[in-house]
Scaffold this motif. Sequence first.
Motif, short mmCIF file in Angstrom:
data_model
loop_
_atom_site.label_atom_id
_atom_site.label_comp_id
_atom_site.label_asym_id
_atom_site.label_seq_id
_atom_site.Cartn_x
_atom_site.Cartn_y
_atom_site.Cartn_z
N ILE A 180 142.83 -26.85 -46.75
CA ILE A 180 142.06 -27.33 -45.76
C ILE A 180 142.29 -28.04 -44.88
O ILE A 180 141.23 -28.27 -43.59
N GLY A 181 143.51 -28.87 -45.09
CA GLY A 181 144.38 -29.58 -43.83
C GLY A 181 144.65 -28.74 -42.78
O GLY A 181 143.99 -29.37 -41.61
N PHE A 182 144.80 -27.13 -43.26
CA PHE A 182 144.90 -26.89 -41.73
C PHE A 182 143.21 -26.29 -41.55
O PHE A 182 143.50 -26.50 -39.65
N ILE A 213 138.64 -19.30 -40.63
CA ILE A 213 137.99 -18.25 -42.25
C ILE A 213 139.59 -17.79 -42.63
O ILE A 213 138.42 -17.87 -44.79
N SER A 214 140.13 -16.98 -42.31
CA SER A 214 141.14 -16.68 -42.72
C SER A 214 142.16 -18.10 -44.02
O SER A 214 141.95 -17.85 -45.16
N GLN A 215 142.04 -19.60 -43.32
CA GLN A 215 142.57 -20.08 -43.84
C GLN A 215 140.79 -20.45 -45.38
O GLN A 215 141.55 -21.03 -46.11
N ILE A 216 140.56 -20.59 -44.76
CA ILE A 216 138.84 -20.84 -45.95
C ILE A 216 139.08 -19.83 -47.12
O ILE A 216 139.26 -20.58 -48.35
N SER A 217 138.75 -18.80 -46.96
CA SER A 217 140.29 -17.23 -47.52
C SER A 217 140.94 -17.80 -48.48
O SER A 217 140.93 -17.85 -50.46
N GLU A 218 141.99 -18.33 -47.80
CA GLU A 218 143.21 -18.86 -48.89
C GLU A 218 142.65 -19.82 -50.22
O GLU A 218 142.97 -20.06 -51.36
N THR A 219 141.78 -21.00 -50.23
CA THR A 219 141.31 -21.70 -50.69
C THR A 219 140.65 -21.39 -52.19
O THR A 219 141.32 -22.03 -53.38
N ALA A 222 146.62 -12.38 -49.20
CA ALA A 222 147.46 -11.53 -48.49
C ALA A 222 148.68 -12.54 -48.36
O ALA A 222 149.37 -12.35 -48.72
N PHE A 223 148.84 -13.55 -47.93
CA PHE A 223 149.30 -15.07 -47.55
C PHE A 223 149.67 -15.35 -48.85
O PHE A 223 150.80 -15.96 -49.82
N ASP A 224 148.73 -16.41 -49.94
CA ASP A 224 148.49 -16.91 -50.72
C ASP A 224 149.08 -15.91 -52.49
O ASP A 224 150.33 -16.61 -53.20
N PHE A 225 149.18 -14.95 -52.65
CA PHE A 225 149.94 -14.10 -53.73
C PHE A 225 150.69 -14.09 -53.82
O PHE A 225 151.33 -13.82 -54.82
#
Length: 419
Positions: free
Chosen positions: A141-143, A260-266, A322-325
Amino acid sequence: MNIKLKLTVLSFLQFFVWGAWLITIGVYWFGSKHWSGEDFGKVFATLGIASIIMPALTGIIADRWINAEKLYGILHICYGITLLFLPNIVTPENFFYVMLVAMLFYMPTISLSNSIAYYILKNNNYDVVKVFPPIRVWGTIGFIVAMWITNLTGNKASGNQFYIAAAIAFALGIFAFTLPKCPPQNNIPKNASLSEKLGLNAFSLFKDYKMALFFLFSMFLGAALQLTNMYGDTFLSDFGKIPAYAESFIVTRSTIIMSISQISETLFILAIPFFLHKFGIKKVMLISMFAWVLRFGFFSFGAPAGFGLVLILLSNVVYGMAFDFFNISGSLFVETTTDYKIRSSVQGLFMMMTNGFGAIMGSLLSGYLITEYFTLANGDKMWHEIWLTFSGYALVIAILFAIMFKHKHNPELIEKVTH
């Protein structure tokens, strides 16, 4: 301020000071400075160079000599000071060296922040697997907030993005000194070997076949991450060269689209405990690799209108998986399979492979390949072919990982991290 709230603030600011410029620096580089793509690859390689040298080194220091939270605060203050010099640099060569210094200070703080959070949570009897992912969400969220601030204030092509990051880095550095103490955990025995005295125990993990493979594939996935960070926003902004798309939201607010990529991360961070317990580390990491195939594949056919717009949005959605997992699960895997005395060092080693050797490989090779083979005579980039090539790379890595990495799922192994 309670423990979890402090760690939440820490996570938020940790990635804010990176997100303020990481995604938009390509627009600044090509749009404002008009510097070359090959030089741009070298600048992103600074993340890799720093990650090879610093995370493992600072992990050793935190394991042996200095409280982790104090070292963390000092590094962020130094990072903020260095960022202040970047907007005034007039040559790509000098930009490279100053950015390298900034990254030498910043990159080790990512793994240190994980070690600090794990130590504090376990020291206060929290279940790390359940409690850490929701805290880590606030880093994402900070990102996102930083990206939006940079874009909405009109600074995605401006050097002001570095001033924004520097100001928050100073605040984070000071805040770190208010955290609970995280003293060194690895006391040196009198009969210790030279390797133990130097804090190099973590490197012995390369003798283990499974761990060596894990670190090898960490490097390959680290390369994929750099590709999307380097070129994502520039790719969307380049649609502005087409008159029909010049004023589209995709172009004018490209950074917000990329967020949106980072929102998806959350969302996917919160799903990690379920997936780890249900499927195990190998399948979770394999899912991540196939998500990279889709991330790049969707971009290759993307456009600011029609079905192409859907593909751009889908590419940003699958990025979270892709990133988190791999990155978060990989960090927890390290935490569950290594001795507590060297965990800061091993977290640094994991960081070294993903954001170190992986970043260098992805940055330099992509910069060279795009400049030599995927750039037209007028300077325009062949984005369709670029993203297809990246997608093919991710597919090869996924197949090799599925075949070579042997790991039996054991839910009890995941539970170990809480003790």
